[in-house]
Design a protein around this motif. Structure first.
Motif, PDB file in Angstrom:
ATOM      1  N   SER A 260       6.150  -8.016 -14.509  1.00 29.17           N
ATOM      2  CA  SER A 260       6.740  -7.723 -13.195  1.00 29.17           C
ATOM      3  C   SER A 260       7.096  -6.253 -13.009  1.00 29.17           C
ATOM      4  N   SER A 261       7.675  -5.634 -14.031  1.00 28.14           N
ATOM      5  CA  SER A 261       8.094  -4.240 -13.913  1.00 28.14           C
ATOM      6  C   SER A 261       6.891  -3.320 -13.697  1.00 28.14           C
ATOM      7  N   ASP A 262       5.828  -3.548 -14.473  1.00 28.23           N
ATOM      8  CA  ASP A 262       4.624  -2.723 -14.318  1.00 28.23           C
ATOM      9  C   ASP A 262       3.981  -2.954 -12.951  1.00 28.23           C
ATOM     10  N   LEU A 263       3.929  -4.208 -12.523  1.00 22.93           N
ATOM     11  CA  LEU A 263       3.339  -4.539 -11.229  1.00 22.93           C
ATOM     12  C   LEU A 263       4.142  -3.905 -10.089  1.00 22.93           C
ATOM     13  N   MET A 264       5.450  -3.873 -10.264  1.00 18.12           N
ATOM     14  CA  MET A 264       6.328  -3.245  -9.273  1.00 18.12           C
ATOM     15  C   MET A 264       5.945  -1.773  -9.061  1.00 18.12           C
ATOM     16  N   HIS A 265       5.676  -1.066 -10.148  1.00 15.50           N
ATOM     17  CA  HIS A 265       5.325   0.349 -10.041  1.00 15.50           C
ATOM     18  C   HIS A 265       3.935   0.553  -9.440  1.00 15.50           C
ATOM     19  N   VAL A 266       3.043  -0.426  -9.623  1.00  9.49           N
ATOM     20  CA  VAL A 266       1.738  -0.361  -8.961  1.00  9.49           C
ATOM     21  C   VAL A 266       1.930  -0.418  -7.446  1.00  9.49           C
ATOM     22  N   PHE A 267       2.707  -1.398  -6.981  1.00 12.65           N
ATOM     23  CA  PHE A 267       2.955  -1.538  -5.542  1.00 12.65           C
ATOM     24  C   PHE A 267       3.658  -0.293  -4.979  1.00 12.65           C
ATOM     25  N   LEU A 268       4.610   0.212  -5.743  1.00 12.67           N
ATOM     26  CA  LEU A 268       5.363   1.388  -5.300  1.00 12.67           C
ATOM     27  C   LEU A 268       4.428   2.579  -5.056  1.00 12.67           C
ATOM     28  N   ASN A 269       3.505   2.810  -5.989  1.00 20.27           N
ATOM     29  CA  ASN A 269       2.580   3.934  -5.863  1.00 20.27           C
ATOM     30  C   ASN A 269       1.480   3.683  -4.838  1.00 20.27           C
ATOM     31  N   LYS A 270       1.028   2.434  -4.732  1.00 19.14           N
ATOM     32  CA  LYS A 270       0.017   2.119  -3.728  1.00 19.14           C
ATOM     33  C   LYS A 270       0.549   2.346  -2.317  1.00 19.14           C
ATOM     34  N   GLY A 271       1.837   2.119  -2.134  1.00 16.10           N
ATOM     35  CA  GLY A 271       2.444   2.408  -0.832  1.00 16.10           C
ATOM     36  C   GLY A 271       2.283   3.867  -0.469  1.00 16.10           C
ATOM     37  N   GLY A 272       2.514   4.743  -1.459  1.00 19.27           N
ATOM     38  CA  GLY A 272       2.334   6.173  -1.222  1.00 19.27           C
ATOM     39  C   GLY A 272       0.897   6.531  -0.901  1.00 19.27           C
ATOM     40  N   VAL A 273      -0.045   5.890  -1.607  1.00 19.40           N
ATOM     41  CA  VAL A 273      -1.469   6.156  -1.364  1.00 19.40           C
ATOM     42  C   VAL A 273      -1.851   5.775   0.065  1.00 19.40           C
ATOM     43  N   TYR A 274      -1.454   4.585   0.485  1.00 20.80           N
ATOM     44  CA  TYR A 274      -1.797   4.138   1.837  1.00 20.80           C
ATOM     45  C   TYR A 274      -1.142   5.013   2.913  1.00 20.80           C
ATOM     46  N   SER A 275       0.041   5.551   2.611  1.00 19.13           N
ATOM     47  CA  SER A 275       0.687   6.426   3.598  1.00 19.13           C
ATOM     48  C   SER A 275      -0.111   7.707   3.788  1.00 19.13           C
TER      49      SER A 275
ATOM     50  N   LEU B 199       9.719  -3.847  -3.476  1.00 23.82           N
ATOM     51  CA  LEU B 199      11.138  -4.115  -3.257  1.00 23.82           C
ATOM     52  C   LEU B 199      11.506  -5.531  -3.720  1.00 23.82           C
ATOM     53  N   LYS B 200      10.641  -6.491  -3.430  1.00 18.96           N
ATOM     54  CA  LYS B 200      10.891  -7.874  -3.842  1.00 18.96           C
ATOM     55  C   LYS B 200      11.019  -7.976  -5.356  1.00 18.96           C
ATOM     56  N   LEU B 201      10.110  -7.336  -6.066  1.00 22.95           N
ATOM     57  CA  LEU B 201      10.154  -7.367  -7.532  1.00 22.95           C
ATOM     58  C   LEU B 201      11.357  -6.591  -8.068  1.00 22.95           C
ATOM     59  N   ALA B 202      11.689  -5.460  -7.424  1.00 25.19           N
ATOM     60  CA  ALA B 202      12.835  -4.654  -7.863  1.00 25.19           C
ATOM     61  C   ALA B 202      14.136  -5.427  -7.728  1.00 25.19           C
ATOM     62  N   GLU B 203      14.240  -6.211  -6.653  1.00 29.08           N
ATOM     63  CA  GLU B 203      15.444  -7.027  -6.460  1.00 29.08           C
ATOM     64  C   GLU B 203      15.520  -8.139  -7.496  1.00 29.08           C
ATOM     65  N   GLU B 204      14.364  -8.724  -7.846  1.00 25.61           N
ATOM     66  CA  GLU B 204      14.349  -9.761  -8.888  1.00 25.61           C
ATOM     67  C   GLU B 204      14.782  -9.185 -10.234  1.00 25.61           C
ATOM     68  N   LEU B 205      14.376  -7.923 -10.483  1.00 25.37           N
ATOM     69  CA  LEU B 205      14.705  -7.259 -11.749  1.00 25.37           C
ATOM     70  C   LEU B 205      16.050  -6.529 -11.689  1.00 25.37           C
ATOM     71  N   ASN B 206      16.659  -6.505 -10.484  1.00 20.69           N
ATOM     72  CA  ASN B 206      17.917  -5.781 -10.254  1.00 20.69           C
ATOM     73  C   ASN B 206      17.794  -4.306 -10.662  1.00 20.69           C
ATOM     74  N   ASP B 207      16.654  -3.718 -10.324  1.00 21.13           N
ATOM     75  CA  ASP B 207      16.391  -2.303 -10.621  1.00 21.13           C
ATOM     76  C   ASP B 207      16.883  -1.473  -9.438  1.00 21.13           C
ATOM     77  N   LYS B 208      18.120  -0.986  -9.511  1.00 18.40           N
ATOM     78  CA  LYS B 208      18.750  -0.291  -8.405  1.00 18.40           C
ATOM     79  C   LYS B 208      17.986   0.980  -8.006  1.00 18.40           C
ATOM     80  N   ARG B 209      17.476   1.683  -9.015  1.00 20.22           N
ATOM     81  CA  ARG B 209      16.769   2.939  -8.726  1.00 20.22           C
ATOM     82  C   ARG B 209      15.536   2.694  -7.852  1.00 20.22           C
ATOM     83  N   VAL B 210      14.760   1.663  -8.215  1.00 20.41           N
ATOM     84  CA  VAL B 210      13.547   1.359  -7.444  1.00 20.41           C
ATOM     85  C   VAL B 210      13.909   0.724  -6.100  1.00 20.41           C
TER      86      VAL B 210
END
Length: 412
Positions: A71-86, A102-113
């Motif tokens: 989940s954590s690695d997948l979260m960072h894929v989505f995070l960066n893909k958002g930047g690419v599409y922008s 964001l959905k994965l970050a909330e599941e992991l309680n990763d406040k920074r992400v």
């Protein structure tokens, strides 16, 4: 190491080569190593502005991460893909990727992400002209940064809110947020971030008619751009200062600043910036009473505007062709992963996706061609109208014994 090199503009090209070596080595290793190298390669392509190719490798990494439920690695894929599409201008898709992160970050309680994705979603909504959603997510990001005592994030959020409120018409609130960002960034000594904050404040105070404050901040931004060697930022600020001087009827100063901006715009072949500077320069010479010079520059501006229109229409078709090439690369990359039954299944699904995308591209090309012909029609009609107006103006001025006179509109 690939990702570290990719973050530095001076070593980004090396990062791409290193990623290729890592990919070859990872072929004989476990899937987790391959996924890491797919991600590193994608990140390198992203930072080197090869956005379409970056998506392919991000998808390859995501496929493995999903299988392993990382989940954590997948979260960072989505995070960066958002930047690419922008960067590709596909803001709805960028927002969708960030929402997945964001959905994965909330599941992991990763406040920074969580804070980072809220900030990104807010900004992409702003770019997509969805100002209420932009405000909602940016305020959520600001609240999160305040809870974490993240001053850098707070400064960024205030800066974004300044742009959002200003663009939605609330200039006073926009200025307030920009000033909050300025105070934080000055306290932290964030030089590069401050440069753009000063530039934003200068532009906004100009819109509010506060020309002294506008000049103050634009001048600060100009000095910093020059120190940083940011020539495009320098030229952008010069045109803003020229507009300020023109409004104050200081036409000689406006001409001086525009001349500098025109030189830089031509040096970097920045057509849109050059068009804006030429338009400003024509107005400044007209204000000074040199109508012959103003008319000559206006003709150059119009010729450049026509060129930009034609280039944009050509780009639409070229982008459609590029998408076909991207699909070919997707197939080739997926074919390399067909050693197992699961990978063969993945390939079949991808081919179905490509088939559906082809239908979408055909319809896009049809729309692009319709847009192109409409653009050409409007251009020819506007040229004819402009010629008639100029002929009429020249006849009037001939009766007065003047060489030439033009009338232009102030362009913000």
């Amino acid at each position: 190491l690939t990702k570290e090199l990719a973050d530095d503009p001076k070593t980004r090209k090396k990062a791409d080569s290193l990623a290729d070596i890592g990919l070859k080595l990872s072929k004989s290793l476990a899937d987790s190593f391959q996924a890491e190298m797919y991600f590193a390669k994608a990140y390198s392509l992203y930072k080197n502005s090869s956005f379409e190719d970056a998506i392919i490798y991000f998808d390859s990494a995501a496929s493995i991460y999903q299988t392993k439920k990382a989940s954590s690695d997948l979260m960072h894929v989505f995070l960066n893909k958002g930047g690419v599409y922008s960067y590709l201008g596909n803001y709805p898709q960028a927002i969708e990727m960030e929402l997945e992160a964001l959905k994965l970050a909330e599941e992991l309680n990763d406040k920074r992400v969580i804070n980072a994705t809220n900030s990104n979603i807010g900004w992409f909504n702003y770019l997509n002209n969805s100002y209420e959603a932009a405000k909602e997510y940016t305020f959520l990001a600001l609240e999160g940064y305040e809870e974490e005592s993240d001053s850098v994030g707070m400064g960024q959020s205030f800066n974004n809110l300044g742009a959002i409120f200003a663009q939605s018409g609330d200039l006073q609130t926009g200025v307030g947020h920009f000033e909050s960002s300025r105070e934080i960034r000055e306290e932290l000594g964030l030089e590069r971030a401050l440069t753009w904050t000063y530039n934003n404040l200068g532009s906004l105070y100009y819109m509010m008619g506060e020309y002294k404050l506008s000049n103050k901040y634009l001048t600060k931004a100009l000095v910093r751009f020059q120190i940083e060697g940011n020539r495009i930022g320098e030229a952008t600020t010069l045109t803003a200062l020229a507009s300020n001087y023109y409004t104050l009827e200081k036409y000689t100063l406006a001409i001086q600043e525009n001349k500098k901006a025109i030189i830089i715009a031509k040096e970097f072949q920045y057509a849109e910036l050059l068009s804006n500077a030429l338009s400003n320069q024509s107005e400044a010479y007209a204000g000074l009473g040199d109508f012959k010079k103003a008319f000559t520059i206006q003709l150059e501006h119009e010729a450049l505007t026509d060129s930009i229109l034609n280039e944009n229409n050509s780009t639409i078709i070229a982008e459609m062709q590029e998408k076909y090439e991207v699909e070919k690369k997707e197939k080739l990359l997926l074919l390399e992963q067909t050693k197992t039954a699961n990978q063969e299944k993945h390939l079949a699904q991808s081919e179905l996706k490509i088939s559906n995308r082809n239908k979408w591209i055909y319809s896009l090309i049809g729309g692009a061609l319709a847009l192109l012909f409409l653009g050409l029609f409007l251009t020819q009609r506007n040229k004819a109208k402009a010629k008639a107006e100029k002929d009429e103006a020249l006849l009037k001025e001939k009766a007065k014994g003047l060489a030439a006179i033009i009338q232009v509109q102030e362009e913000e």
